[in-house]
Design a protein around this motif. Structure first.
Motif, mmCIF file in Angstrom:
data_model
loop_
_atom_site.group_PDB
_atom_site.id
_atom_site.type_symbol
_atom_site.label_atom_id
_atom_site.label_comp_id
_atom_site.label_asym_id
_atom_site.label_seq_id
_atom_site.Cartn_x
_atom_site.Cartn_y
_atom_site.Cartn_z
ATOM 1 N N GLY A 109 43.194 27.162 -63.379
ATOM 2 C CA GLY A 109 42.931 27.698 -62.045
ATOM 3 C C GLY A 109 43.486 26.835 -60.944
ATOM 4 O O GLY A 109 43.477 27.225 -59.772
ATOM 5 N N GLY A 149 41.402 26.994 -57.638
ATOM 6 C CA GLY A 149 40.217 27.316 -58.423
ATOM 7 C C GLY A 149 39.180 26.209 -58.395
ATOM 8 O O GLY A 149 37.970 26.469 -58.375
ATOM 9 N N LYS A 203 37.408 26.368 -54.950
ATOM 10 C CA LYS A 203 36.557 27.553 -54.790
ATOM 11 C C LYS A 203 35.445 27.640 -55.838
ATOM 12 O O LYS A 203 34.554 28.481 -55.722
ATOM 13 N N GLY A 204 35.520 26.787 -56.861
ATOM 14 C CA GLY A 204 34.531 26.857 -57.932
ATOM 15 C C GLY A 204 34.716 28.069 -58.820
ATOM 16 O O GLY A 204 33.754 28.597 -59.376
ATOM 17 N N THR A 205 35.978 28.503 -58.977
ATOM 18 C CA THR A 205 36.281 29.707 -59.755
ATOM 19 C C THR A 205 37.142 29.412 -60.983
ATOM 20 O O THR A 205 37.862 30.280 -61.462
ATOM 21 N N GLY A 246 32.989 26.776 -62.290
ATOM 22 C CA GLY A 246 33.833 27.890 -62.691
ATOM 23 C C GLY A 246 33.097 29.204 -62.761
ATOM 24 O O GLY A 246 31.870 29.269 -62.621
ATOM 25 N N THR A 247 33.870 30.260 -62.977
ATOM 26 C CA THR A 247 33.298 31.604 -63.091
ATOM 27 C C THR A 247 33.635 32.261 -64.430
ATOM 28 O O THR A 247 32.852 33.042 -64.948
ATOM 29 N N ASN A 248 34.793 31.973 -64.968
ATOM 30 C CA ASN A 248 35.182 32.511 -66.270
ATOM 31 C C ASN A 248 34.962 31.408 -67.308
ATOM 32 O O ASN A 248 35.842 30.601 -67.584
ATOM 33 N N ASN A 254 31.684 20.299 -55.921
ATOM 34 C CA ASN A 254 30.959 21.536 -56.210
ATOM 35 C C ASN A 254 29.674 21.267 -56.993
ATOM 36 O O ASN A 254 28.667 21.952 -56.796
ATOM 37 N N TRP A 309 49.025 35.610 -61.688
ATOM 38 C CA TRP A 309 48.544 34.532 -60.826
ATOM 39 C C TRP A 309 49.729 33.703 -60.348
ATOM 40 O O TRP A 309 49.784 33.307 -59.176
#
Length: 287
Positions: free
Chosen positions: A123, A127, A130-132, A155-157, A19, A214
């Motif tokens: 994640g 995660g 997906k890069g999340t 990441g996103t968070n 990523n 989750w």
């Protein structure tokens, strides 16, 4: 910052490094088993023959390895990151490890003019791909801010948690919460099976209500189907739970649910299941 050294190409690290490459970073990689890096190398990553080589002349060095002893090995010593990274570079440990070790790395790095962050993730493999990922970061706030694009590629968070070691403490809290949840899901699945209820319908029904999580949405169906492929290894979860328990006990806090869950996972590990995914805890409840 463009040049990234990435050390540790496992279930999580491979996707995370990819990523970074997709976002335009120039990524050099090192892992003890070179074949694990073949996919990344084929897509343009530069292979390095040692930790020291991977750390040299990089804007940032990222690590995500297995255990605290592995973290210590890659950061310290003549061929370690701290001795070889260029002054002013950022060193980011994304392993889940001892908060005390993160504090030690921070202090040793500062003495060499390096900027250290502890940044464990949550994640799982999904995660990471997906890069999340959720990324919990400890260290100096200005260093966290400077690495925003790096973290944003994975990441996103992404949260700044406080001083060195704080990222690890938040990850410990995450693992403590997961421990009870993953066993709760396993018990719900086991209960539905012995009562003759369709497990997948049960999961669809209750996952949208107060029981949803989750773990239920992602690991519940895997438990039902017997899919134990590791998104997160049992052996690594045991490591995390042991660190969390040791940290809690050092402050006089007893975490009885965590200790009970850890004992269950240790029993599975003793039966040769340490390399399975955490959803394999369902095996503990089989009659």
């Amino acid at each position: 910052m463009k040049k990234i050294g990435f050390i540790g190409i496992g279930v999580m690290g491979s996707a995370m490094a990819l990523n970074l490459m997709k976002k335009g970073f120039e990524v050099s990689v090192y892992t003890r088993t070179k074949s694990k890096a073949d996919k990344l190398i084929s897509q343009g990553a530069q292979w390095c023959g040692s930790v020291g080589e991977c750390a040299r002349n990089k804007d940032a060095v990222i690590t995500i390895v297995g255990y605290p002893k592995d973290v210590e090995e890659v950061y310290f010593g003549e061929n370690g990151i701290i001795e070889n990274a260029k002054e002013g570079s950022y060193i980011i440990d994304m392993t889940t490890t001892s908060p005390k070790l993160s504090e030690r790395i921070f202090e040793a790095a500062a003495a060499k003019g390096l900027k250290a962050l502890d940044a464990p993730v949550s994640g799982g493999d999904i995660g990471a791909e997906k890069g999340t990922l959720a990324i919990m970061v400890g260290g100096r706030k200005e260093d966290f801010d400077a690495c925003a694009d790096i973290f944003g590629a994975m990441g996103t968070n992404i949260r700044y948690e406080g001083k060195a070691g704080s990222g690890q403490h938040v990850k410990m809290a995450n693992q403590i919460a997961i421990a009870g949840t993953v066993c709760g899901v396993a018990e719900a699945v086991s209960y539905a099976k012995v009562m003759g209820v369709d497990v997948n319908i049960m999961l669809d029904t209750i996952s949208s209500g107060a029981a949803g999580s989750w773990q239920m949405s992602n690991n519940g169906p895997k438990m039902a189907s017997g899919d134990y492929a590791p998104g997160f290894f049992i052996k690594h979860f045991i490591k995390d739970m042991k660190i969390a328990d040791e940290e809690a006990l050092s402050k006089g806090l007893s975490l009885t649910v965590l200790e009970d869950v850890c004992a269950k996972f240790k029993e599975l590990e003793s039966k040769g299941m340490g390399d399975l995914g955490t959803q394999a805890i369902i095996e503990y409840y089989k009659k």
